[in-house]
Design an enzyme around this catalytic site. Structure first.
Site, PDB file in Angstrom:
ATOM      1  N   LYS A 127     -75.958  37.178  47.991  1.00  0.00           N
ATOM      2  CA  LYS A 127     -75.625  36.984  46.570  1.00  0.00           C
ATOM      3  C   LYS A 127     -74.330  36.166  46.423  1.00  0.00           C
ATOM      4  CE  LYS A 127     -73.167  40.435  44.935  1.00  0.00           C
ATOM      5  NZ  LYS A 127     -72.498  41.473  44.191  1.00  0.00           N
ATOM      6  N   LYS A 149     -68.348  47.288  50.471  1.00  0.00           N
ATOM      7  CA  LYS A 149     -66.913  46.992  50.307  1.00  0.00           C
ATOM      8  C   LYS A 149     -66.093  47.793  51.304  1.00  0.00           C
ATOM      9  CE  LYS A 149     -66.964  45.745  45.400  1.00  0.00           C
ATOM     10  NZ  LYS A 149     -66.517  46.136  44.063  1.00  0.00           N
ATOM     11  N   LYS A 189     -67.562  36.719  44.208  1.00  0.00           N
ATOM     12  CA  LYS A 189     -66.155  36.314  44.083  1.00  0.00           C
ATOM     13  C   LYS A 189     -65.406  36.578  45.379  1.00  0.00           C
ATOM     14  CE  LYS A 189     -65.966  38.235  39.544  1.00  0.00           C
ATOM     15  NZ  LYS A 189     -65.369  39.262  38.711  1.00  0.00           N
TER      16      LYS A 189
HETATM   17  P1  TYM Z   1     -68.325  42.089  38.300  1.00  0.00           P
HETATM   18  O1  TYM Z   1     -67.053  41.607  37.748  1.00  0.00           O
HETATM   19  O2  TYM Z   1     -68.457  42.174  39.779  1.00  0.00           O
HETATM   20  O3  TYM Z   1     -69.537  41.216  37.804  1.00  0.00           O
HETATM   21  C1  TYM Z   1     -69.674  40.918  36.435  1.00  0.00           C
HETATM   22  C2  TYM Z   1     -71.136  40.700  36.080  1.00  0.00           C
HETATM   23  O4  TYM Z   1     -71.673  39.616  36.828  1.00  0.00           O
HETATM   24  C3  TYM Z   1     -72.887  40.019  37.456  1.00  0.00           C
HETATM   25  N1  TYM Z   1     -73.022  39.284  38.723  1.00  0.00           N
HETATM   26  C4  TYM Z   1     -74.068  38.514  39.043  1.00  0.00           C
HETATM   27  N2  TYM Z   1     -75.199  38.216  38.376  1.00  0.00           N
HETATM   28  C5  TYM Z   1     -76.056  37.373  38.985  1.00  0.00           C
HETATM   29  N3  TYM Z   1     -75.857  36.831  40.209  1.00  0.00           N
HETATM   30  C6  TYM Z   1     -74.739  37.098  40.923  1.00  0.00           C
HETATM   31  N4  TYM Z   1     -74.550  36.551  42.107  1.00  0.00           N
HETATM   32  C7  TYM Z   1     -73.783  37.980  40.327  1.00  0.00           C
HETATM   33  N5  TYM Z   1     -72.579  38.455  40.737  1.00  0.00           N
HETATM   34  C8  TYM Z   1     -72.117  39.252  39.740  1.00  0.00           C
HETATM   35  C9  TYM Z   1     -72.742  41.510  37.660  1.00  0.00           C
HETATM   36  O5  TYM Z   1     -73.984  42.141  37.795  1.00  0.00           O
HETATM   37  C10 TYM Z   1     -72.017  41.919  36.403  1.00  0.00           C
HETATM   38  O6  TYM Z   1     -72.933  42.125  35.342  1.00  0.00           O
HETATM   39  N6  TYM Z   1     -69.149  46.989  38.005  1.00  0.00           N
HETATM   40  C11 TYM Z   1     -69.212  45.792  37.182  1.00  0.00           C
HETATM   41  C12 TYM Z   1     -68.169  45.780  36.098  1.00  0.00           C
HETATM   42  C13 TYM Z   1     -68.247  46.940  35.148  1.00  0.00           C
HETATM   43  C14 TYM Z   1     -69.255  47.169  34.186  1.00  0.00           C
HETATM   44  C15 TYM Z   1     -68.866  48.358  33.490  1.00  0.00           C
HETATM   45  C16 TYM Z   1     -70.436  46.502  33.850  1.00  0.00           C
HETATM   46  C17 TYM Z   1     -67.334  47.924  35.007  1.00  0.00           C
HETATM   47  N7  TYM Z   1     -67.697  48.782  34.010  1.00  0.00           N
HETATM   48  C18 TYM Z   1     -69.657  48.873  32.477  1.00  0.00           C
HETATM   49  C19 TYM Z   1     -71.219  47.051  32.833  1.00  0.00           C
HETATM   50  C20 TYM Z   1     -70.835  48.217  32.170  1.00  0.00           C
HETATM   51  C21 TYM Z   1     -69.040  44.599  38.105  1.00  0.00           C
HETATM   52  O7  TYM Z   1     -69.236  44.687  39.269  1.00  0.00           O
HETATM   53  O8  TYM Z   1     -68.592  43.476  37.586  1.00  0.00           O
END
Ligand code: TYM
Length: 334
Positions: A199, A113, A202
């Site tokens: 991957k 990022k 968003k």
């Molecule tokens: P975020 O919003 O980027 O993603 C949310 C969830 O989606 C999963 N994910 C994917 N899984 C499979 N294939 C993909 N291409 C893909 N893209 C995203 C992510 O692994 C995630 O589970 N840091 C976290 C948010 C967070 C969080 C937490 C998660 C903040 N605090 C505490 C667990 C526990 C995140 O990047 O979310």
């Protein structure tokens, strides 16, 4: 027997895509009856990169609405907004003071990022994983269901928990529970539709790279029609065919068929025959979610009430943990 506890979250950065659904939310729904669940909308994480303040609140509603529409049931799961529970930021500060900076500088997502952003990388972006550790550790989560891209952040969370336990706790009296990642084999890494080696994300500038949960059937057909493929005859799950692998895996996940069944069904197909089948399977799975979502979003009063109740439940747990931590760190009690 006490149920094990899970915590997870999604950032309110626009729409969710099928990677978020298959990698995370769908699994939360599947396991929710056997666990005690906390699912938050992590709005404090969403502001670690440049964002639009006019849409943050609306996006937060959207994610909460999508949790419900995907099948998260308030009877089994507490849904809340991260910024509504102040203990998250307070614990982050405390953990900041015991987390070596080089642990954060080495995080893959930070580096990726930061490169994308160039000059204006915020302290918040570097600190992102500590806030995530605070989210998890506040709830004494046993397991954290996420996609594979979050594995490194969970390792860091474990390292921070172990460090605090060593510094301020004892073997019989640990401060934090050390959580385990819950990463499914299938769907944990959904790849981009325009490049099977990247991957699905968003933040990809091209909307053609992903299918959003709220995309119309026409959009889904168009995106699948245009998605990258290869020119090898017949379709197969094979390591050196990243696009084919990804699309067949999606087909398996959205139809509920096993990999073996899909491999047999598609072995002699061409892309022209396969793509409409995949599009239909995705549309059929997303349609009920989209219909429920429309209903849910009509009643903001209900959502507000749900998030308020969620905040109260989450706060009770989080504040108790924070009190325990502050006492262990030696703060003068209130
Ligand atoms: P975020 O919003 O980027 O993603 C949310 C969830 O989606 C999963 N994910 C994917 N899984 C499979 N294939 C993909 N291409 C893909 N893209 C995203 C992510 O692994 C995630 O589970 N840091 C976290 C948010 C967070 C969080 C937490 C998660 C903040 N605090 C505490 C667990 C526990 C995140 O990047 O979310």
């Amino acid at each position: 027997m006490m149920k094990k506890r899970v915590l997870s979250g999604v950032q309110p950065t626009g729409n969710l895509h099928i990677g978020n659904y298959l990698g995370a939310i769908r699994n939360w729904v599947e396991i929710q009856k056997s666990y005690e669940n906390y699912f938050c909308v992590v709005d404090l994480h969403a502001i670690t990169v440049p964002y639009n303040r006019d849409t943050l609140a609306e996006n937060t509603y959207t994610i909460a609405g999508l949790y419900l529409a995907c099948g998260i049931d308030p009877q089994y799961s507490t849904i809340f907004v991260q910024s509504h529970v102040r203990a998250h930021t307070e614990l982050t500060w405390i953990l900041n003071c015991v987390t070596p900076i080089n642990w954060l500088e080495g995080m893959i997502q930070f580096k990726e990022k930061a490169i994308k952003q160039g000059e204006n990388v915020s302290v918040g972006l570097l600190d992102y994983p500590v806030l995530m550790a605070a989210d998890i550790l506040l709830y004494d989560a046993d397991e954290v269901p996420v996609g594979e891209d979050q594995k490194q952040h969970l390792e860091l969370t474990r390292d921070i928990a172990i460090r605090v336990n060593n510094l301020f706790g004892s073997k019989d009296n640990p401060i934090f529970k050390v959580p385990e990642p819950l990463i499914r084999k299938e769907g944990a890494r959904v790849m981009s539709l325009t490049d099977g080696t990247k991957k699905m994300s968003k933040s990809d500038p091209s909307d053609y790279s992903r299918i959003n949960l709220l995309d119309s059937p026409d959009d889904i057909r168009r995106k699948i029609k245009r998605c990258k493929t290869d020119s090898i005859m017949g379709l197969s799950f094979s390591e050196d065919r990243p696009e084919c692998n990804n699309l067949l895996s999606l087909y398996a996940l959205f139809t509920g068929k096993s990999k073996e069944e899909v491999a047999a069904e598609c072995a002699n197909m061409g892309w022209g025959q396969f793509k409409p089948l995949l599009a239909d399977a995705i549309i059929a799975s997303l349609e009920p979610i989209q219909n429920r979502y429309k209903e849910i979003m009509k009643d903001r009063g209900y959502l507000d009430k749900l998030l308020q109740e969620g905040r109260e439940k989450a706060e009770a747990v989080a504040n108790a943990t924070l009190k325990r931590v502050k006492s262990a760190f030696g703060f003068l009690p209130l």
